[in-house]
Design an enzyme around this catalytic site. Structure first.
Site, PDB file in Angstrom:
ATOM      1  N   ASN A   1       0.803  -1.226   0.000  1.00 15.99           N
ATOM      2  CA  ASN A   1       0.000   0.000   0.000  1.00 15.99           C
ATOM      3  C   ASN A   1       0.842   1.285   0.000  1.00 15.99           C
ATOM      4  O   ASN A   1       0.399   2.301  -0.522  1.00 15.99           O
ATOM      5  CB  ASN A   1      -0.912  -0.013   1.241  1.00 15.99           C
ATOM      6  CG  ASN A   1      -1.502   1.349   1.532  1.00 15.99           C
ATOM      7  OD1 ASN A   1      -2.453   1.785   0.909  1.00 15.99           O
ATOM      8  ND2 ASN A   1      -0.909   2.075   2.503  1.00 15.99           N
TER       9      ASN A   1
ATOM     10  N   SER B   1      -4.109   2.808  -8.820  1.00 10.47           N
ATOM     11  CA  SER B   1      -4.876   4.055  -8.867  1.00 10.47           C
ATOM     12  C   SER B   1      -5.545   4.176 -10.234  1.00 10.47           C
ATOM     13  O   SER B   1      -5.058   3.599 -11.218  1.00 10.47           O
ATOM     14  CB  SER B   1      -3.904   5.230  -8.688  1.00 10.47           C
ATOM     15  OG  SER B   1      -4.498   6.449  -9.092  1.00 10.47           O
TER      16      SER B   1
ATOM     17  N   TYR C   1       3.918   8.806 -11.467  1.00 11.04           N
ATOM     18  CA  TYR C   1       2.962   8.099 -10.595  1.00 11.04           C
ATOM     19  C   TYR C   1       2.110   7.128 -11.416  1.00 11.04           C
ATOM     20  O   TYR C   1       1.950   5.956 -11.053  1.00 11.04           O
ATOM     21  CB  TYR C   1       2.087   9.139  -9.896  1.00 11.04           C
ATOM     22  CG  TYR C   1       1.058   8.571  -8.935  1.00 11.04           C
ATOM     23  CD1 TYR C   1       1.427   8.170  -7.656  1.00 11.04           C
ATOM     24  CD2 TYR C   1      -0.284   8.464  -9.301  1.00 11.04           C
ATOM     25  CE1 TYR C   1       0.481   7.668  -6.765  1.00 11.04           C
ATOM     26  CE2 TYR C   1      -1.228   7.966  -8.422  1.00 11.04           C
ATOM     27  CZ  TYR C   1      -0.842   7.565  -7.157  1.00 11.04           C
ATOM     28  OH  TYR C   1      -1.780   7.069  -6.283  1.00 11.04           O
TER      29      TYR C   1
HETATM   30  N1  LIG Z   1      -5.740   8.980  -1.453  1.00 11.38           N
HETATM   31  C1  LIG Z   1      -6.067   8.759  -2.715  1.00 11.38           C
HETATM   32  O1  LIG Z   1      -6.942   9.429  -3.299  1.00 11.38           O
HETATM   33  C2  LIG Z   1      -5.402   7.653  -3.494  1.00 11.38           C
HETATM   34  C3  LIG Z   1      -5.846   7.411  -4.806  1.00 11.38           C
HETATM   35  C4  LIG Z   1      -5.266   6.375  -5.529  1.00 11.38           C
HETATM   36  C5  LIG Z   1      -4.272   5.596  -4.967  1.00 11.38           C
HETATM   37  N2  LIG Z   1      -3.844   5.887  -3.703  1.00 11.38           N
HETATM   38  C6  LIG Z   1      -2.767   5.040  -3.178  1.00 11.38           C
HETATM   39  O2  LIG Z   1      -3.139   4.514  -1.921  1.00 11.38           O
HETATM   40  C7  LIG Z   1      -1.954   4.265  -1.143  1.00 11.38           C
HETATM   41  C8  LIG Z   1      -2.109   4.904   0.225  1.00 11.38           C
HETATM   42  O3  LIG Z   1      -2.185   6.316   0.063  1.00 11.38           O
HETATM   43  P1  LIG Z   1      -2.894   7.299   1.140  1.00 11.38           P
HETATM   44  O4  LIG Z   1      -3.806   8.165   0.380  1.00 11.38           O
HETATM   45  O5  LIG Z   1      -3.375   6.517   2.307  1.00 11.38           O
HETATM   46  O6  LIG Z   1      -1.617   8.192   1.533  1.00 11.38           O
HETATM   47  P2  LIG Z   1      -1.019   8.613   2.958  1.00 11.38           P
HETATM   48  O7  LIG Z   1       0.030   9.597   2.672  1.00 11.38           O
HETATM   49  O8  LIG Z   1      -2.118   8.983   3.889  1.00 11.38           O
HETATM   50  O9  LIG Z   1      -0.369   7.246   3.486  1.00 11.38           O
HETATM   51  C9  LIG Z   1       0.706   6.628   2.812  1.00 11.38           C
HETATM   52  C10 LIG Z   1       1.695   6.089   3.824  1.00 11.38           C
HETATM   53  O10 LIG Z   1       2.776   5.453   3.101  1.00 11.38           O
HETATM   54  C11 LIG Z   1       3.984   5.745   3.794  1.00 11.38           C
HETATM   55  N3  LIG Z   1       5.138   5.622   2.898  1.00 11.38           N
HETATM   56  C12 LIG Z   1       5.399   6.346   1.789  1.00 11.38           C
HETATM   57  N4  LIG Z   1       6.589   5.988   1.280  1.00 11.38           N
HETATM   58  C13 LIG Z   1       7.091   5.019   2.082  1.00 11.38           C
HETATM   59  C14 LIG Z   1       8.294   4.247   2.099  1.00 11.38           C
HETATM   60  N5  LIG Z   1       9.255   4.458   1.177  1.00 11.38           N
HETATM   61  N6  LIG Z   1       8.480   3.326   3.080  1.00 11.38           N
HETATM   62  C15 LIG Z   1       7.529   3.129   4.020  1.00 11.38           C
HETATM   63  N7  LIG Z   1       6.384   3.838   4.074  1.00 11.38           N
HETATM   64  C16 LIG Z   1       6.161   4.770   3.110  1.00 11.38           C
HETATM   65  C17 LIG Z   1       3.811   7.185   4.270  1.00 11.38           C
HETATM   66  O11 LIG Z   1       4.688   7.518   5.333  1.00 11.38           O
HETATM   67  C18 LIG Z   1       2.331   7.194   4.688  1.00 11.38           C
HETATM   68  O12 LIG Z   1       2.164   6.915   6.065  1.00 11.38           O
HETATM   69  C19 LIG Z   1      -0.790   4.813  -1.967  1.00 11.38           C
HETATM   70  O13 LIG Z   1      -0.180   3.766  -2.681  1.00 11.38           O
HETATM   71  C20 LIG Z   1      -1.461   5.778  -2.918  1.00 11.38           C
HETATM   72  O14 LIG Z   1      -0.716   5.992  -4.089  1.00 11.38           O
HETATM   73  C21 LIG Z   1      -4.374   6.881  -2.957  1.00 11.38           C
END
Ligand SMILES: NC(=O)c1ccc[n+]([C@@H]2O[C@H](COP(=O)([O-])OP(=O)(O)OC[C@H]3O[C@@H](n4cnc5c(N)ncnc54)[C@H](O)[C@@H]3O)[C@@H](O)[C@H]2O)c1
Length: 297
Positions: free
Chosen positions: A112, A174, A187
């Protein structure tokens, strides 16, 4: 012979009888969730734990991941954490080892962790593009490669003993990966790439009873899509201050353009992932489930 094996998902209901039990439990299962200190990852870990799984959560943010583990334990769930940057090439192996040392098993892996580092292509540096490929594609590859010996050897033993135990991999993608999105060449490429990894491993690991699927999100209400009001939010990654968030007008437009008229919550996002972590999806593999409220870029 293989087809006649019973799995834990089988529920026998005789005519005239009602099934009163929950559709599934994850009791006795162990899950590894990356990027689980906050946002969607944290909601996934909480849902898995609430369904009975022991969860190993990872994040690079030490204080946030410690707090998330404490919250899970306070709720009475079995949880541990392993803090570290997944883009460090050695770390995925260390993380998998930590999960096995702590819980003795891995049944569910959710890749994730992720973040956005957006620009139009002419403003995108090599480092920026590579960073997006690294976290969204190379990291899931290394995590799954690190887990492959355990997954294959354990399954071989189970199959030899006449048991079919399904294990689960869910890679997070995504709608930027399935549709493309202006300003997100890196991305979107990373998120598209992880779909190729998902489909390939579903074919390599079907024989080991591993379901490998992906969930692609639309706009989910986390810090990544917070409205930029005056002061833009930044996250620090590898010495860079990276701007995150979305212009409020764009957010409103996106809400209107989505069939459900709103952003999704992290808990709703986690629900789609839970399906792929549960016995309900035992005969689904190599698929991408879009959890996006009917929104398209
Ligand atoms: N929020 C959205 O609208 C959305 C849409 C499509 C996809 N996503 C995907 O969902 C996933 C979660 O995103 P979110 O929205 O919860 O973001 P978020 O920023 O709330 O949480 C992501 C977490 O990943 C951790 N992280 C990032 N890089 C890291 C690394 N190198 N090692 C360890 N931890 C790491 C961050 O510290 C953070 O706590 C991601 O892959 C994101 O691309 C999110």
């Amino acid at each position: 012979m293989h087809n006649k094996l019973r799995s834990s998902a089988d529920v026998i209901v005789r005519p005239g009888e009602k099934a009163h039990s929950a559709p599934f439990t994850l009791e006795g299962k162990t899950a590894l969730v990356t990027g689980a200190a906050r946002g969607i990852g944290r909601a996934i870990a909480t849902k898995l734990a609430a369904a009975g799984a022991a969860v190993m959560i990872n994040d690079l943010d030490e204080s946030a991941v410690t707090e998330a583990e404490c919250a899970l334990r306070t709720s009475g769930f079995e949880a541990a954490h392993v803090c570290g940057d997944l883009t460090n090439p050695a770390f995925p192996e260390e993380m998998v080892k930590a999960a096995l040392d702590t819980f003795g098993a891995i049944d569910i892996i959710v890749n994730n962790a992720g973040y956005t580092w957006d620009s139009v292509i002419q403003k995108t540096s090599d480092e920026q593009f590579q960073a997006m490929i690294d976290i969204h594609l190379v990291v899931p590859f290394r995590v799954l490669r690190a887990a492959s010996t355990y997954l294959r050897e354990t399954a071989k033993g189970e199959i030899a003993a006449g048991k079919r135990v399904m294990r689960k991999v869910v890679n997070i993608t995504s709608i930027a990966g399935t549709q493309g999105n202006a300003g997100q060449s890196g991305y979107a490429s990373g998120k598209a790439g992880v779909i190729g990894l998902t489909k390939t491993l579903s074919k390599e690991w079907g024989r080991y009873n591993v379901n490998v699927n992906a969930v692609g999100f639309g706009l989910i209400d986390t810090r990544l899509v917070q409205p930029i009001n005056g002061n833009a939010a930044n996250i620090e990654m590898h010495g860079h201050q990276i701007r995150i968030g979305v212009q409020p007008a764009m957010l409103e437009q996106a809400k209107k353009a989505s069939a459900l008229g709103r952003l999704g919550s992290p808990e709703e996002a986690a629900g789609a992932v839970l399906f792929f972590c549960s016995p309900l999806s035992d005969y689904v593999t190599g698929e991408v489930l879009i959890c996006g409220g009917g929104f398209n870029f």
